[in-house]
Design an enzyme around this catalytic site. Structure first.
Site: not given
Length: 283
Positions: A34-35, A40-41, A181, A190-192
């Protein structure tokens, strides 16, 4: 030297690009995101490159997996930084559709997963979530037709649901999980995490510490119920609102009462301030 990926914004454009790769006998790995990409990505992309000769990364903030009270509108969107990261990793195609490309007018079909992977964890607190995930991932698989799809183990129940869906629907995609990761202090990337205040960011490491402590107690022979109760108490004492902190069978996500029940996984979801965090580790 890195190169810019091809950016596809319509289904026909994506299919043409993917078909051109296949004509050259390429194997394709898809990394759905989700960008708001982080290390991690990047680890998912690198695993994809080890498994296939070409890599497609999708960037789509999927509205159907958010409830009206959740953070769809506020979810971080960092397009320029994302593309720079993907170019540095030599990604071949970025699939970046708009909502209208994924859910055109008149769209009326939904994949609703069932079975043991729906084990009373995320599905209990976010009943809308896995229907949205399964539908969008099913579409991504049929749009791109990859040989492999890479998902992070941080979203462990999601990994199990997607694996089951791909198998049940004969989608011809091998789903591969990639290890979580973590930051140096153990917090899962996490993005959040950007939502956390400095104080919350320090407190957030409690989740990983509590999981490790409970896992160690279980390995040492303490009863699962006792070890998990200790961990839950630690998390609550740190100021979290706890949704779940459970030990489950690592393959089926069935409830367990003893280490003899099979390989175990500890899974947690808790809210700190306005930010909901999830994580898991193997026992």
């Amino acid at each position: 030297m890195s190169r810019s990926p091809l950016i596809a914004r319509t289904v026909p454009a994506l299919r043409r690009a993917a078909d051109n790769l296949r004509k050259r006998k390429a194997t394709i790995a898809l990394v759905p995101t989700m960008g708001a990409l982080h290390d991690g990505h990047v680890s998912l992309v690198r695993l994809a490159k080890r498994r296939a000769s070409r890599v497609v990364v999708s960037i789509f903030v999927n509205p159907t997996q958010f409830a009206p009270t959740e953070d769809f509108g506020a979810y971080p969107r960092t397009w320029k930084a994302d593309i720079a990261k993907l170019a540095a990793e030599d990604v071949d195609i970025v699939w970046h559709p708009g909502v209208e490309a994924m859910y055109p007018e008149g769209f009326a079909t939904r994949i609703v997963p069932e079975g043991p992977a729906l084990a009373g964890l995320e599905d209990r607190f976010r009943p809308h979530f896995f229907g949205g995930v399964a539908t969008v991932v099913g579409k991504l698989f049929t749009q791109c037709r990859p040989d492999f799809a890479i998902f992070g183990e941080k979203d462990f129940q999601q990994l199990r649901v997607v694996t089951q869906m791909a198998r049940d629907l004969d989608l011809g995609v091998k789903v591969i999980g990639s290890r979580t990761v973590r930051e140096r202090d153990g917090l899962a990337m996490s993005s959040r995490n950007v939502y956390l205040s400095p104080q919350e960011r320090q407190t957030a490491t409690t989740l990983y510490r509590a999981m490790k402590d409970s896992a160690g107690r279980i390995r040492a022979g303490e009863a699962i119920a006792s070890a998990m109760a200790r961990g839950a108490a630690t998390i609550k004492a740190a100021g979290f609102v706890l949704d779940y902190f459970e030990a489950r069978h690592a393959e089926t996500l069935a409830q367990v009462t003893s280490r003899k029940d099979g390989p175990l996984r500890i899974l947690v979801a808790a809210k700190l301030g306005t930010t909901r965090l999830i994580d898991n580790i193997a026992v």
